[in-house]
Design a protein around this motif. Sequence first.
Motif, mmCIF file in Angstrom:
data_model
loop_
_atom_site.group_PDB
_atom_site.id
_atom_site.type_symbol
_atom_site.label_atom_id
_atom_site.label_comp_id
_atom_site.label_asym_id
_atom_site.label_seq_id
_atom_site.Cartn_x
_atom_site.Cartn_y
_atom_site.Cartn_z
ATOM 1 N N GLU A 230 0.991 -1.203 -0.091
ATOM 2 C CA GLU A 230 0.010 0.068 -0.437
ATOM 3 C C GLU A 230 0.385 1.297 0.109
ATOM 4 O OE1 GLU A 230 -3.586 -0.463 3.224
ATOM 5 O OE2 GLU A 230 -2.219 -1.828 3.508
ATOM 6 N N LEU A 231 1.774 0.914 0.481
ATOM 7 C CA LEU A 231 2.903 2.691 0.593
ATOM 8 C C LEU A 231 3.904 2.037 -0.089
ATOM 9 C CD1 LEU A 231 3.815 2.840 4.198
ATOM 10 C CD2 LEU A 231 2.344 4.081 3.270
ATOM 11 N N LYS A 232 3.451 1.198 -1.310
ATOM 12 C CA LYS A 232 4.818 0.873 -2.470
ATOM 13 C C LYS A 232 6.297 1.338 -2.447
ATOM 14 C CE LYS A 232 0.747 2.645 -5.790
ATOM 15 N NZ LYS A 232 0.647 3.119 -5.056
ATOM 16 N N VAL A 233 6.773 0.997 -0.995
ATOM 17 C CA VAL A 233 7.732 0.633 -0.972
ATOM 18 C C VAL A 233 8.649 -1.086 -0.451
ATOM 19 C CG1 VAL A 233 7.523 2.724 0.437
ATOM 20 C CG2 VAL A 233 7.801 0.447 1.561
ATOM 21 N N GLU A 234 9.120 -1.176 -0.715
ATOM 22 C CA GLU A 234 9.962 -2.203 -0.340
ATOM 23 C C GLU A 234 12.000 -2.821 -0.530
ATOM 24 O OE1 GLU A 234 9.023 -4.667 -4.394
ATOM 25 O OE2 GLU A 234 11.457 -5.435 -4.503
#
Length: 618
Positions: A258-262
């Motif tokens: 949902e936060l588009k972080v990886e």
Amino acid sequence: MNPRLAGLGAILLLAAALMRPVPLPAAGAAPEPALGPPAGLLANIEHRSTVSLNGTWHVIVDPYDNGYYDYRHQPRADGFFRNATPKDKRDLVEYDFAKSDTLTVPGDWNSQKKELFYYEGTVWYQRSFTYRKPAGRRVFLGVGAANYLSRLYVNGAPVCEHEGGFTAFNCEVTSLVRDGENVVVIYVNNQRRRDAVPTDMTDWWNYGGLTRDVELVDVPAVFLEDYFLQLRRGSAATIEGWVTMSGGSAPVTVRIPELKVEQRIQTDAAGSGSIRIEAPGLERWSPEHPRLYEVELEAGGEIVRDHIGFRTVEVRGRDILVNGSPVFLRGICLHEEAPLRSGRGWSEQDATTLLGWVQELNANFARLAHYPHNRNMARVADRTGLFLWSEIPVYWTIDWENPATLANAKRQLAEMIRRDKNRASVILWSVGNETPLTPARLSFMTALVNAAHELDPSRPVTAALETHYAEPNTKIIDDPLGKVLDVLGCNEYVGWYERTPEDADAITWKTVYDKPLVMSEFGGDARAGLHGGTDERWTEEYQENLYRHQFEMLNKIDVLRGTSPWILMDFRSPRRVLPGIQDNYNRKGLVSDTGVRKKAFFALRDFYRARLAGQPPR
Ligand code: GCB
């Protein structure tokens, strides 16, 4: 990476390494003393690949420990864990699980069978299960809680032993389970002991048995054992933490879709690695906005999914700050007593009912007394938006000078923290309740506070202290333990065990510490439906009046940052024997054991409503 978090990773790794299972002898060899300690606890076991072993188990009630010891009190090689059946007509086997009675798991035995109501001793649990052993994977047997001492056996072979009735553990059974029929036998003993944690005297029912979920979990050969993710203190969008792999090193990818972080990290030779993710746009968790994010941790060829809320908690001067802003904890204490039926609570439904009542009080906080509650409590609190205080059963008069007792308390503390450290709702770890002012206790408790700080530098540590009168109408908090605590908890029973409810009006409070105070207990008993004057003990009017005078007194304490009166619901205690009134229940609940709200429930609800509206709480 916060260096203290790195320290936490290292400590948990070390603890995990120390807790590896010892090699097991083959079935048929002498089984004792081969029961090793549990393996390192698998984080978030409930969202992995599991097979539930809940349901009907055969049981043998064994008050003399005859299935464990021979008549010379030596551990038997042919104990009940062998699950034997006669080989031929002449063979002597003096037990038979298949023909024995049954109990439901999860569940305490006391509330399931009338004849076990007061029972304290050994019960052997046995069940069979059909299993398809997953190729190339490791298998663990997980127990949510077994009160108090438990020994696990699979297919006749010893697996592990665990002490402590309220913490989860798991043990590796990869080499013991097989395709097809398997049998698991669990010895559970709830005898109270002076040197145990808790000790032999408490004010709650000593419910015995497999009181929480039992399950098999399978994981890859090299798997993600544990992880910790939380906001960096002082930050609104920097997530920090660590991961530990078991069985080797492997890359781990952490994702918050949902936060588009990886972030992809390579773990070191010991299998550990640290995480730091910038997550702009992150919405922080709070009781008003209990925002959870799905977090994916991919490692060893599988994805572990969790739901995590991100928030910070810290103490500054006399304030408890959550996400940088001061909070007042509008709380209530509760036992893990099943609502609307008797016995130990364990289910999500139990948690939803109990915490629903807490929220009806306009509360934002619950003190989970006096031991770690089942995993559903923190999950439901995370979802519905409640702060929690979680405690270990270092209660009253522990065997302070016994190093084994301290080691046991530290283990239970580590197990509590390890299971719930990713739950945003948990903001306070408590190391004990109402412990006496002696030098031995001070060093015991200080060791626990230090251990909690090392294990989890992200949360404040507290304990429920006692207090005394410095002057006729002045109560003082000067317990030397206060020096090392971040938040002071304090229990007082003005109007019940001391003086009258009205006397509270004239009492003022002093503390020698410039720290936030949570009045962690106050209250008095009332039998639901019993009415009379405000001066008549056991009536709802007496209890309500006591609460009202407490509010007067509490409003004048300038360091007060929270209250959790005793207690949400009436609970079973063998110390409470007054016929017609107590009948083996502590009646300080605001709700009766059958769910009836007493007058004081509404008084507290109004007090918290005023507090919520920002008015001076009354
Ligand atoms: C306390 C204890 C709590 C008891 C309560 C009572 O101070 O912390 O465990 O149940 O008082 O009712 O006496």
